[in-house]
Design an enzyme around this catalytic site. Structure first.
Site: not given
Ligand code: RNT
Ligand code: ZN
Length: 414
Positions: A223, A225, A259, A283, A291, A323
């Site tokens: 993931e 960001k 993100h 997510h 965010d 999420d």
């Molecule tokens: C954080 C990410 C991540 C978290 C979780 C708790 O910006 O989105 O996915 O929100 O892992």
């Molecule tokens: Zn996330």
């Protein structure tokens, strides 16, 4: 059969949409529901306050403080959510014996046995997330990209431990586990060196993924960001890094729609990723200016994301997870409202005459495309949604039920 449903079914049939097919498809779509809405992302292992550039705000009463409370709340929420669910856990939700202290680098499947029992009794799969935040071994906001080898290794070991636990989940439940890697690492201000942290992150991921694991059972996702709170200028796991790494290693990219820069939309990114990846992961959240992880609403972007999945026939290629974490409202309601909205958006997408809409686009009949698209907005989606809820044996109105639970259970918590 409900007369409103029968009427609505006819209205949709007139524009070439089969509501029965939509209802049938929707009931089999799995949503991976995040456990961390129930306790404001606290977890049970270190009880450190939330860090890593993410934040929960609000102090609504009734937060779950123990595994038992969290499980009870998940049960309550899931009883009000239709369709197929999967439980999405973070490593910080390990359940230890009294007095047992285990570092995140040393956690084992046995620390999640209670979660496995819980999931098995409910015929659910489990998804997993290593927890690279809210922990004393996060030094200067760095984990897998740290220049301190002790710190970096600690988190590499955590990643490996989580891979083993993910495989255990898949073996026990018989359902593949999606293991998502997200690190908060970054800098508040302009870094002198953008490359080295990313090189170390790459090396750390290589090390984690070097242990053998069954790729049919565990799907590793990464993931990205663009920033975090206190990490505004630079994040190691940027979009370019994560997409490139996923491609290089053959893992699955994960996009969280909170993100990106505020004018970028994930709905526009899905098709590109689908063309180059067998699977992608999402997510689903709602960023408000940043965010902020607000509860998912039935809003335009959520609908557009759903449309991009459904219209491209990609339901079996997209891992959909929620999420968000709102501590200012009833947490059970936050869960139910957000997950239902993801499902409602998927239903709306399934009730679009896609072939016709695509034809209008290809024939440059953009005037008609606009008119039909606008017409669809007031089509009787609500009647089909209520039919779905009825067939799933959950009621449309859940607020009374939730307020009753708040009175009898949540308010008694300290
Ligand atoms: C954080 C990410 C991540 C978290 C979780 C708790 O910006 O989105 O996915 O929100 O892992
Ligand atoms: Zn996330």
């Amino acid at each position: 059969m409900n007369t409103r449903y029968t009427e609505a079914k006819k209205i949709y049939a007139d524009i070439g949409v089969d509501t029965e097919k939509a209802l049938d498809t929707l009931k089999d779509v799995t949503i991976s529901v995040h456990c961390w809405q129930g306790d404001d992302v606290t977890g049970f292992d270190s009880r450190e306050s939330l860090s890593g550039g993410i934040q929960t705000t609000g102090n609504y009463p009734g937060k779950a403080n123990t595994p038992e409370e969290l499980m009870a709340d998940i049960d309550k929420a899931f009883s009000l959510i239709p369709g197929k669910k999967k439980l999405n856990l973070h490593a910080s939700y390990a359940i230890f014996e009294k007095g047992e202290a285990v570092g995140r680098d040393k956690i084992e499947p046995k620390h999640f046995k209670k979660w496995v029992d819980f999931a098995k009794e409910r015929n659910m799969g489990i998804d997993f997330n290593p927890t690279f935040f809210s922990h004393p071994m996060v030094k200067d906001n760095l984990t897998l990209s740290s220049p301190d080898e002790e710190v970096r290794n600690y988190w590499v070991e955590h990643g490996k431990a989580c891979l083993r636990i993910s495989e255990y989940f898949a073996n026990e439940t018989g359902i593949p586990c999606v293991m998502n890697i997200w690190i908060p690492d970054g800098y508040k201000d302009i870094p002198a060196d953008r490359l080295s942290p990313r090189a170390r992150f790459k090396k750390s991921l290589d090390e984690i993924l070097s242990i053998p694991y069954d790729k049919e059972k565990v799907y590793v996702t990464l993931e990205s960001k663009v920033f975090g709170i206190g990490l505004e200028s630079y994040t190691v796991g940027s979009a370019e890094f994560c997409l490139s790494y996923s491609d290089y290693k053959g893992i699955t990219p994960l996009m969280d729609n909170g993100h990106y820069h505020p004018t970028e939309v994930v709905s526009d990114k899905i098709s590109s990723l689908l063309l180059f990846n067998e699977k992608i992961a999402l997510h689903v959240t709602r960023g408000v200016r940043w965010d902020s992880d607000h509860v998912v609403l039935f809003d335009d972007e959520t609908k557009e994301i759903a449309k991009e999945i459904v219209a491209h026939d990609a339901l079996d290629r997209v891992f959909i997870a929620t999420d968000y974490f709102d501590a200012s409202i009833n947490r059970i309601s936050a869960w139910v409202t957000g997950v239902r909205n993801v499902q409602k958006a998927l239903l709306a997408a399934m009730l679009r005459p896609d072939a016709l809409l695509k034809k209008l686009q290809d024939e440059s009949r953009t005037t008609e495309l606009m008119v039909l698209s606008e017409d669809l907005k007031t089509a009787p989606l609500g009647d089909i949604w209520e039919e779905f809820l009825a067939r799933e044996n959950v009621s449309k109105n859940y607020i009374a039920d939730i307020l009753e639970y708040e009175e009898s259970v949540l308010k008694n918590r300290i």
